[in-house]
Design a protein around this motif. Structure first.
Motif, PDB file in Angstrom:
ATOM      1  N   UNK A 132       0.825  -1.221   0.000  1.00 25.64           N
ATOM      2  CA  UNK A 132       0.000   0.000   0.000  1.00 25.64           C
ATOM      3  C   UNK A 132       0.853   1.262   0.000  1.00 25.64           C
ATOM      4  N   UNK A 133       2.075   1.181   0.540  1.00 25.11           N
ATOM      5  CA  UNK A 133       2.905   2.390   0.625  1.00 25.11           C
ATOM      6  C   UNK A 133       3.834   2.562  -0.589  1.00 25.11           C
ATOM      7  N   UNK A 134       3.605   1.784  -1.657  1.00 26.58           N
ATOM      8  CA  UNK A 134       4.454   1.917  -2.858  1.00 26.58           C
ATOM      9  C   UNK A 134       4.042   3.151  -3.660  1.00 26.58           C
ATOM     10  N   UNK A 135       4.983   3.681  -4.430  1.00 30.40           N
ATOM     11  CA  UNK A 135       4.651   4.717  -5.417  1.00 30.40           C
ATOM     12  C   UNK A 135       3.934   3.966  -6.550  1.00 30.40           C
ATOM     13  N   UNK A 136       2.615   4.069  -6.569  1.00 34.50           N
ATOM     14  CA  UNK A 136       1.827   3.181  -7.437  1.00 34.50           C
ATOM     15  C   UNK A 136       2.078   3.435  -8.919  1.00 34.50           C
ATOM     16  N   UNK A 137       2.221   4.720  -9.262  1.00 32.63           N
ATOM     17  CA  UNK A 137       2.394   5.033 -10.674  1.00 32.63           C
ATOM     18  C   UNK A 137       3.718   4.435 -11.200  1.00 32.63           C
ATOM     19  N   UNK A 138       4.798   4.679 -10.441  1.00 31.89           N
ATOM     20  CA  UNK A 138       6.108   4.172 -10.881  1.00 31.89           C
ATOM     21  C   UNK A 138       6.127   2.639 -10.840  1.00 31.89           C
ATOM     22  N   UNK A 139       5.523   2.071  -9.796  1.00 31.73           N
ATOM     23  CA  UNK A 139       5.488   0.600  -9.705  1.00 31.73           C
ATOM     24  C   UNK A 139       4.775   0.031 -10.919  1.00 31.73           C
ATOM     25  N   UNK A 140       3.623   0.623 -11.253  1.00 29.75           N
ATOM     26  CA  UNK A 140       2.839   0.111 -12.386  1.00 29.75           C
ATOM     27  C   UNK A 140       3.635   0.214 -13.684  1.00 29.75           C
ATOM     28  N   UNK A 141       4.321   1.331 -13.884  1.00 30.55           N
ATOM     29  CA  UNK A 141       5.107   1.507 -15.118  1.00 30.55           C
ATOM     30  C   UNK A 141       6.228   0.463 -15.205  1.00 30.55           C
ATOM     31  N   UNK A 142       6.871   0.230 -14.068  1.00 33.96           N
ATOM     32  CA  UNK A 142       8.008  -0.706 -14.084  1.00 33.96           C
ATOM     33  C   UNK A 142       7.525  -2.151 -14.241  1.00 33.96           C
ATOM     34  N   UNK A 143       6.380  -2.448 -13.651  1.00 31.07           N
ATOM     35  CA  UNK A 143       5.823  -3.807 -13.824  1.00 31.07           C
ATOM     36  C   UNK A 143       5.372  -3.977 -15.277  1.00 31.07           C
ATOM     37  N   UNK A 144       4.712  -2.951 -15.814  1.00 30.03           N
ATOM     38  CA  UNK A 144       4.236  -3.033 -17.207  1.00 30.03           C
ATOM     39  C   UNK A 144       5.415  -3.205 -18.168  1.00 30.03           C
ATOM     40  N   UNK A 145       6.494  -2.489 -17.899  1.00 30.99           N
ATOM     41  CA  UNK A 145       7.678  -2.599 -18.758  1.00 30.99           C
ATOM     42  C   UNK A 145       8.241  -4.027 -18.717  1.00 30.99           C
ATOM     43  N   UNK A 146       8.427  -4.548 -17.494  1.00 31.87           N
ATOM     44  CA  UNK A 146       8.999  -5.895 -17.336  1.00 31.87           C
ATOM     45  C   UNK A 146       8.078  -6.977 -17.874  1.00 31.87           C
ATOM     46  N   UNK A 147       6.770  -6.742 -17.774  1.00 35.98           N
ATOM     47  CA  UNK A 147       5.822  -7.769 -18.212  1.00 35.98           C
ATOM     48  C   UNK A 147       5.661  -7.789 -19.734  1.00 35.98           C
ATOM     49  N   UNK A 148       5.508  -6.620 -20.335  1.00 37.51           N
ATOM     50  CA  UNK A 148       5.132  -6.620 -21.748  1.00 37.51           C
ATOM     51  C   UNK A 148       6.311  -6.455 -22.711  1.00 37.51           C
ATOM     52  N   UNK A 149       7.522  -6.369 -22.158  1.00 34.77           N
ATOM     53  CA  UNK A 149       8.719  -6.476 -22.995  1.00 34.77           C
ATOM     54  C   UNK A 149       8.684  -7.852 -23.672  1.00 34.77           C
ATOM     55  N   UNK A 150       9.006  -7.906 -24.954  1.00 38.99           N
ATOM     56  CA  UNK A 150       9.019  -9.184 -25.683  1.00 38.99           C
ATOM     57  C   UNK A 150       7.675  -9.908 -25.551  1.00 38.99           C
ATOM     58  N   UNK A 151       6.591  -9.116 -25.466  1.00 36.59           N
ATOM     59  CA  UNK A 151       5.224  -9.659 -25.334  1.00 36.59           C
ATOM     60  C   UNK A 151       5.112 -10.681 -24.202  1.00 36.59           C
ATOM     61  N   UNK A 152       5.805 -10.377 -23.106  1.00 39.31           N
ATOM     62  CA  UNK A 152       5.680 -11.227 -21.914  1.00 39.31           C
ATOM     63  C   UNK A 152       6.498 -12.499 -21.962  1.00 39.31           C
ATOM     64  N   UNK A 153       7.261 -12.705 -23.039  1.00 41.07           N
ATOM     65  CA  UNK A 153       8.024 -13.953 -23.179  1.00 41.07           C
ATOM     66  C   UNK A 153       9.438 -13.760 -22.627  1.00 41.07           C
ATOM     67  N   UNK A 154       9.486 -13.451 -21.357  1.00 43.07           N
ATOM     68  CA  UNK A 154      10.760 -13.218 -20.666  1.00 43.07           C
ATOM     69  C   UNK A 154      10.733 -14.088 -19.414  1.00 43.07           C
ATOM     70  N   UNK A 155      11.829 -14.867 -19.216  1.00 41.74           N
ATOM     71  CA  UNK A 155      11.800 -15.811 -18.087  1.00 41.74           C
ATOM     72  C   UNK A 155      11.666 -15.104 -16.748  1.00 41.74           C
ATOM     73  N   UNK A 156      12.148 -13.848 -16.662  1.00 45.31           N
ATOM     74  CA  UNK A 156      12.071 -13.128 -15.384  1.00 45.31           C
ATOM     75  C   UNK A 156      10.966 -12.069 -15.386  1.00 45.31           C
ATOM     76  N   UNK A 157      10.052 -12.132 -16.356  1.00 47.14           N
ATOM     77  CA  UNK A 157       8.921 -11.190 -16.360  1.00 47.14           C
ATOM     78  C   UNK A 157       8.068 -11.439 -15.114  1.00 47.14           C
TER      79      UNK A 157
END
Ligand code: NAD
Length: 444
Positions: free
Chosen positions: A214-239
Motif C-alpha cells: 500500500x505504501x508503494x509509489x503506485x504510478x512508478x510501480x505500475x510503469x516498471x511492472x508493465x515494462x517488465x511484463x510486456x517487454x518481448x510480449x511477456x516472453x521473458x523468463x524473469x517477467x
C-alpha cells in the motif's frame, strides 16, 4: 566432437590472447551484422530494433567488454593461506577450463541466451558446441551462417535442429552442459548428463511474483511492472508472472497499470512498433486459453494470423486455475489481492521457488522482510528486470527455477574448475610425519 576435443587437448584455447581474440571477433560480428541480426529477431518474435538492441545486442556487447576487461584477473591463480600443519608451502586456486561444453539456447532471447553463456565458456578457455532453439529459426540460421566466419571453427560449432538433434548431442560426453528453457526438458538434459556424470547448469523458469504494498509509489510501480511484463510480449523468463497487490490500493494500481500500457503502446498495441508477437501458433493457443480463466479487466484482443495477443490484465482469477498454476510466459497478467505483506509472503512460500521476485514498497523494512522470508533466484526491489544489468550480480534460479549461475565472473567460474593446488619445498622433511607412529608421535 572429435575435432573440438582434439583442439582442446592441443591447448589451443588456453592462452589469454586466444580467448580475447574470440571475444573481440564476436563483438565484431555483432557490430558488423547488427541490422541482419535485428531483422532476424524481428522475424522470429516481432522484436523492435530498440528492444533487440537493449536486450540482446547491446547486452552482449557490454558482456563482452566486461569480460575482456577483467579476464586476466579472473584467470590468475588465487593464493590462499597455508595452515601450520602443512607449512612450509603455498596454496592456490588455479582456474582451469573444463573441456568441451554444450550450450542449449531458448527461443525468447535467442541471441543473448545462446551467446552470453558462450562468452563465459570461451573466456574460461573451453571449446563450445552451440544448439540454438529451433523455435527462433531466423536467428538460429544466422548463427550457423555467421559464427564460422568469425570464430575459430576448430573450437566453436553450431548445430541446428530440434529436440531430436538436441538428444543426439546429449548422448555425447561433454564436460559441462548449460541448458536454458523449461523444466520439462531440463529434466531430460539432467538425466542424459547423469549418464556421463557431466555437471549441468540449468537456467529454467517459473512463476515470478510482483508484490505491490500500500505504501508503494503506485504510478512508478505500475510503469516498471508493465515494462517488465510486456517487454518481448511477456516472453521473458524473469517477467513478473502475476501481481499480489495490497487490496486497499488495487483500484488505483489498476488505473496506473492501464495508463502505463496506453503510454507505452498507445490505444492499439497491435499497431505499435514496440510490441512483439507470440513465437508460434502453439504458444499462442496455449496463451489464448488463459484468457478464459479470469475477468478480462483490460486487453484481450487477439489475432491468430499475426500471433498477436494484446497486453491483458486478468482479475478475479482462481488460484487453482491453470493460469495461476503454470508459468504464463506471455502478455497476460493476473492481479490478485492480499490483505498485507505477511499474506503475500505466505502465498509465495507455499509455491515453487521462483526465478525472480519483485517487491514494491516505500518501506525498506518491508522490502527487507520480503527478502529475508522468501526464496527466489534473484530479487529486485521497486523495479523489474534491472538486476540483469549488473554483471557483478549472478543470474540463476533456485530449486525448480534452476541450478547454477552465470553473468560476469560467475559465468567464468561456472565454466572453470577451481583446481586446488599446493606447492611444497623439499628442504623441510621432518621424520615425525612418517611411520612408525610411536606413542610420542601420537601425542603430537
Ligand atoms: P525451447 O522450446 O526453445 O527449448 C529450449 C531448448 O531445448 C531448445 O534448444 C530445444 O531444441 C531444446 N529441446 C526441446 N526439446 C528437447 C528434448 N526433448 N531434448 C533435448 N532438448 C530439447 O524453450 P522453452 O522450454 O519453450 O523455453 C521457455 C522456458 O524457458 C520458460 O519456462 C522460461 O521461463 C525458461 N527460460 C529460462 C531462462 C533463464 O535464463 N532462466 C531464459 C529463457 C527462458
Amino acid at each position: 566432437m572429435q575435432r573440438l576435443r582434439h583442439s582442446y587437448v592441443s591447448g589451443l584455447t588456453r592462452p589469454h590472447s586466444w580467448r580475447i581474440k574470440q571475444l573481440k571477433q564476436l563483438a565484431l560480428l555483432l557490430e558488423t551484422h547488427e541490422s541482419e541480426l535485428l531483422a532476424a529477431l524481428h522475424s522470429d518474435l516481432g522484436k523492435s530494433a530498440a528492444e533487440g538492441w537493449l536486450t540482446e545486442l547491446g547486452y552482449l556487447t557490454t558482456d563482452i567488454e566486461h569480460t575482456c576487461k577483467h579476464l586476466r584477473k579472473w584467470m590468475k591463480p588465487k593464493r590462499v593461506s597455508q595452515p601450520l600443519m602443512a607449512w612450509p608451502g603455498k596454496s592456490f586456486l588455479h582456474p582451469e577450463p573444463l573441456g568441451v561444453v554444450l550450450i542449449i539456447g531458448a527461443w525468447n532471447y535467442p541471441l543473448q541466451l545462446l551467446l552470453s553463456p558462450m562468452v563465459a565458456a570461451l573466456a574460461a578457455g573451453n571449446c563450445v558446441i552451440l544448439k540454438p532453439s529451433e523455435l527462433a529459426p531466423a536467428t538460429a540460421d544466422l548463427m550457423a551462417k555467421l559464427l564460422p566466419d568469425y570464430l575459430a571453427n576448430e573450437a566453436v560449432q553450431v548445430v541446428n535442429g530440434g529436440a531430436e538433434v538436441a538428444q543426439q548431442l546429449l548422448e555425447q560426453k561433454f564436460d559441462h552442459i548449460m541448458y536454458t528453457g523449461g523444466g520439462r526438458v531440463g529434466r531430460i538434459v539432467m538425466k542424459a548428463a547423469a549418464e556421463h556424470l557431466t555437471p549441468v547448469t540449468l537456467e529454467l523458469g517459473g512463476k515470478s511474483p510482483a508484490v505491490v504494498l500500500a505504501d508503494a509509489d503506485l504510478k512508478t510501480s505500475a510503469r516498471r511492472i508493465a515494462w517488465g511484463k510486456w517487454l518481448n510480449a511477456g516472453q521473458t523468463c524473469i517477467a513478473p508472472d502475476y501481481v499480489l497487490v495490497d487490496e486497499s490500493v488495487k483500484e488505483p494500481f489498476l488505473v496506473a497499470l492501464r495508463e502505463a500500457i496506453e503510454d507505452f503502446f498507445g490505444s492499439d498495441p497491435g499497431s505499435a512498433d514496440d510490441y512483439g508477437r507470440i513465437v508460434n501458433e502453439q504458444h499462442w493457443q496455449r496463451l489464448v486459453a488463459y484468457l478464459e480463466q479470469g475477468n478480462i479487466h483490460h486487453g484481450g484482443e487477439i489475432d491468430r494470423q499475426l500471433r498477436y495477443i494484446e497486453p491483458t490484465i486478468l482479475t478475479d482469477v482462481a488460484v487453482d486455475s491453470p493460469v495461476m498454476q503454470e508459468e504464463i510466459f506471455g502478455p497476460i497478467l493476473p492481479i490478485l489481492t492480499v490483505p498485507n505483506l505477511a499474506s503475500a509472503i505466505e502465498f509465495i512460500r507455499e509455491r515453487d521457488k521462483p526465478l525472480a521476485l519483485y517487491g514494491f514498497s516505500g518501506s525498506s523494512r518491508s522490502l527487507k522482510q520480503l527478502t529475508e522470508q522468501t526464496h527466489a533466484g534473484n530479487q529486485c526491489s521497486n523495479d523489474t528486470l534491472m538486476f540483469m544489468l549488473n554483471p557483478k550480480l549472478p543470474f540463476g534460479g533456485v530449486g525448480p527455477s534452476g541450478m547454477g549461475r552465470y553473468h560476469g565472473k560467475f559465468g567464468f567460474d561456472t565454466f572453470s574448475h577451481q583446481k586446488a593446488v599446493m606447492q611444497r619445498p623439499f628442504w623441510f622433511d621432518p621424520k615425525f610425519r612418517y611411520p612408525p607412529y610411536t606413542s610420542f608421535k601420537q601425542k603430537l
